[in-house]
Design a protein around this motif. Sequence first.
Motif, short mmCIF file in Angstrom:
data_model
loop_
_atom_site.label_atom_id
_atom_site.label_comp_id
_atom_site.label_asym_id
_atom_site.label_seq_id
_atom_site.Cartn_x
_atom_site.Cartn_y
_atom_site.Cartn_z
N PHE A 125 112.91 -42.43 8.89
CA PHE A 125 111.80 -42.99 8.11
C PHE A 125 112.11 -43.14 6.63
O PHE A 125 111.27 -43.65 5.88
CB PHE A 125 110.55 -42.11 8.29
N ALA A 126 113.30 -42.71 6.19
CA ALA A 126 113.74 -42.87 4.80
C ALA A 126 112.75 -42.29 3.80
O ALA A 126 112.43 -42.90 2.79
CB ALA A 126 114.01 -44.35 4.49
N ARG A 127 112.23 -41.11 4.12
CA ARG A 127 111.29 -40.47 3.20
C ARG A 127 111.31 -38.95 3.39
O ARG A 127 111.81 -38.43 4.38
CB ARG A 127 109.88 -41.01 3.42
N ASP A 128 110.74 -38.28 2.40
CA ASP A 128 110.64 -36.84 2.42
C ASP A 128 109.64 -36.40 3.50
O ASP A 128 108.70 -37.14 3.83
CB ASP A 128 110.18 -36.34 1.04
N ILE A 129 109.84 -35.20 4.04
CA ILE A 129 108.97 -34.73 5.13
C ILE A 129 107.51 -34.63 4.69
O ILE A 129 106.60 -34.79 5.52
CB ILE A 129 109.45 -33.37 5.68
N HIS A 130 107.27 -34.39 3.42
CA HIS A 130 105.89 -34.24 2.96
C HIS A 130 105.19 -35.59 2.77
O HIS A 130 104.01 -35.63 2.40
CB HIS A 130 105.85 -33.44 1.67
N GLU A 131 105.91 -36.68 2.99
CA GLU A 131 105.33 -38.02 2.90
C GLU A 131 105.14 -38.65 4.27
O GLU A 131 104.76 -39.82 4.37
CB GLU A 131 106.22 -38.91 2.02
N LEU A 132 105.39 -37.90 5.35
CA LEU A 132 105.27 -38.44 6.70
C LEU A 132 103.81 -38.73 7.05
O LEU A 132 102.91 -37.97 6.69
CB LEU A 132 105.86 -37.46 7.72
N SER A 133 103.61 -39.80 7.78
CA SER A 133 102.27 -40.14 8.27
C SER A 133 101.99 -39.35 9.55
O SER A 133 102.87 -38.67 10.10
CB SER A 133 102.18 -41.64 8.54
N TRP A 134 100.74 -39.46 10.08
CA TRP A 134 100.41 -38.82 11.34
C TRP A 134 101.28 -39.37 12.47
O TRP A 134 101.76 -38.61 13.33
CB TRP A 134 98.94 -39.01 11.66
N SER A 135 101.50 -40.67 12.47
CA SER A 135 102.30 -41.28 13.53
C SER A 135 103.74 -40.77 13.48
O SER A 135 104.33 -40.42 14.52
CB SER A 135 102.27 -42.80 13.38
N GLU A 136 104.30 -40.72 12.30
CA GLU A 136 105.68 -40.26 12.14
C GLU A 136 105.81 -38.78 12.48
O GLU A 136 106.78 -38.35 13.11
CB GLU A 136 106.15 -40.54 10.71
#
Length: 801
Positions: free
Chosen positions: A192-203
């Motif tokens: 997802f090319a992002r930090d874990i704290h920026e993950l959405s519910w789907s991700e």
Amino acid sequence: MQSTESSSNLKQGKNAKSIRFSWIFLFVGGMVMAFLLVARFLAAGTLFDVPYSTVLTDRDGELLGARIAADGQWRFPEPEALPEKYVASVLVFEDKRFRYHPGVDPLALSRAITQNVQQGRVVSGASTITMQLVRLSRENPARTPMEKAAEIFRAIGLELKYNKDEILLLYAAHSPFGGNVVGIEAASWRYFARDIHELSWSESALLAVLPNSPSLIHPGRNREMLLQKRNGLLHRLHKAGHLDEMDLELALLEQIPEAPHPLPTLSPHVLDRAWSSSRLRGKRITTTINYRLQDRLNTVIGRHYSRLVQNDIHHAAALVICVRTGEIKAYTGNTTSFEPARGHAVDLVQAERSSGSILKPLLYALMLDDGQILPGTLIPDVPTQISGYMPQNFSRTYSGAVPAGEVVSRSLNVPSVRMLREYGLERFHFQLNEMGLTTIKKPADHYGLTLILGGAETRLLEMGGLYARMANQLGKHFELSDASSDPEFGLRLWSEPYPSFLWESSGRLPGNGSLWVMFNAMQEVTRPDGEVDWRRFDSARRIGWKTGTSFGHRDAWAIGVTPEYVVAVWVGNADGEGRAGLTGASVAGPVMFDIFHQLPETSWFSEPVYETEQVVICTKSGHRAGSDCEKTHLVSIPAKGLQTGLCPYHSVIFTDRETRSKRVSSRCSSPENMQAEQLFRLPPAMAAYYRTVNTGYRELPGWAQGCEETGNTQPMEMVYPPANAEIYIPLEADGQKGRAVFELAHESSGAEVFWFMDEVFIGKTSSRHQLSIDASPGEYILSLTDNFGNRHRQKVTILSR
């Protein structure tokens, strides 16, 4: 009696029963304790003995880059905390009673046993997250009843050793996520090319289900099955109250990832430096770098690279340093187009390169601090030969005499060499080493006077650090009674727990008065196109800066200083190939100013009033004013400047009052016909070149008829060869003997000079006094006579090749 006996027997029975219960309790308690001790013993030691990726973050934890682990896995060190969305997702999917059971879920275990007996085969494992963590630590051994029992023992032991959050963190950090991706953090960046704290519910839901079937993530395979598992978990999260209806609808619309994303590479050379250190490899390293500034710095370098590469200039490096703390805020070791054949992997922040003129301000500050010069002291800028070495200015022209501060701002070579000779080569060499320049390690004689013009090599890291240290000391002048005694300054790149300096300096610097004057001189350096009118705007940023260009146009430097930041830039080719037009002013300077435009607003240095003195200065000569100086002004100078001499270039002459064109004296004129005048008069060689660029320079008037006097003033000065010189006649390109060009300076532009060698007339010159000489080896007496009757004689020796 019988009653008493019966009562006694009853009492004895109760006691025996109580003793049996006590023994049973002790036995069961002992068994439980033994069970727990065995479980705790089985959980002892390091849970995972695996290599980790080297992870680089900025000071706020944002990912700058990572290097794959030694076993070829993307496995990040454990994060400090897990995001709530992922925690909720993984608990709903894997272990809904995780917070309450002791490592084993009795309800799930009994349910699994019942289902397995009914089906006649293993259809449910009842593994809790803690039990799965045990399997991960044992590298997923075969599933057998004995292995399941061992898992139970060890799971209970882990619950005794760790709290629930720690167990969940270990599980998330070591779960497989498909391919060579291990752990929640690596998976978040790869998919997802992002930090874990920026993950959405789907991700978060997708990452929660993936360790259960990691092969589902492969592009082009099992995509529908993975989508169904994710959506099923999203519905369960909605049912459990974690998502509302709108959140569920939006989460179901999100696509699952395709091919893995590359990891960020914002500062690859810093990452390489960390990975090459056994102390840092496999760790999560927090740097002093600012993510957004680093990104903007890379953009600036990339924009200029696209233009530079058209001239076959392929490499650039830059640093941004916080003056107050010594922290490196941005570090670009090379251009971002990584072609190994072009050397883009070379860290040019650390590379040793010819210094060009970047050391000139240091010599200026040292001479100010030593009381040898003042900011406006005139330094000769004339053709110069010192032991066969003939420095030349970049423009191949001469100004005759230049104020010392202007020598720095114009980066003049000839006056700089003369200043170095006056200060002392050995002293300057020693001071550079004391200040922390570690690459100038050969003896001073190895470099000679070229040391000031790029004869030595230095690093961008050290030069940026040294200018930052000087700015740091000057910025503290109002805090410290003796700022120059500040014992240590260093550049920091790693934050805790790796706080050691990348570069440090503790030697004595010039005093604050000298540094303040030096930075003001650097402020006068002519800026690149687009910056030249900066003085017209009150909001313009005040920057002291210096460029450097090495011999052969191989290296271009620019270093800019404010009280808040130092920006250091190098541009060139890593293999040392020179290119026409590769200069500090035209190539590195624009990059430096573009970087400054990315920084917050900066200020300028205040005068260190306790280390400066206001002195009356001769406007023309820059020396402390004497009684004969015609124009003066007040200047703040370093305190040591009070020991410099008075102006040597002004004197009083007398001219006839009527025409003021001829000198007179009391021997030939009455006092009422004499007019006293203050005259600024330079030595002949300086005067000859000075008047070509200063049209207002007034020559010494000739004597009125009958007033001629002889004195110790000499209007002629030999430029080349100097007195008692030993020279060679040069060879032409075809190997044939050439001719030497002798040059004389005369203070009068209208003089004619007659040349003689051993009393043999060889020629006459006027205006520009140069004469080509063809002579055989031997000793000669060179005699020169001008049309005013002045004579000059000196010995010259022509050597045989």
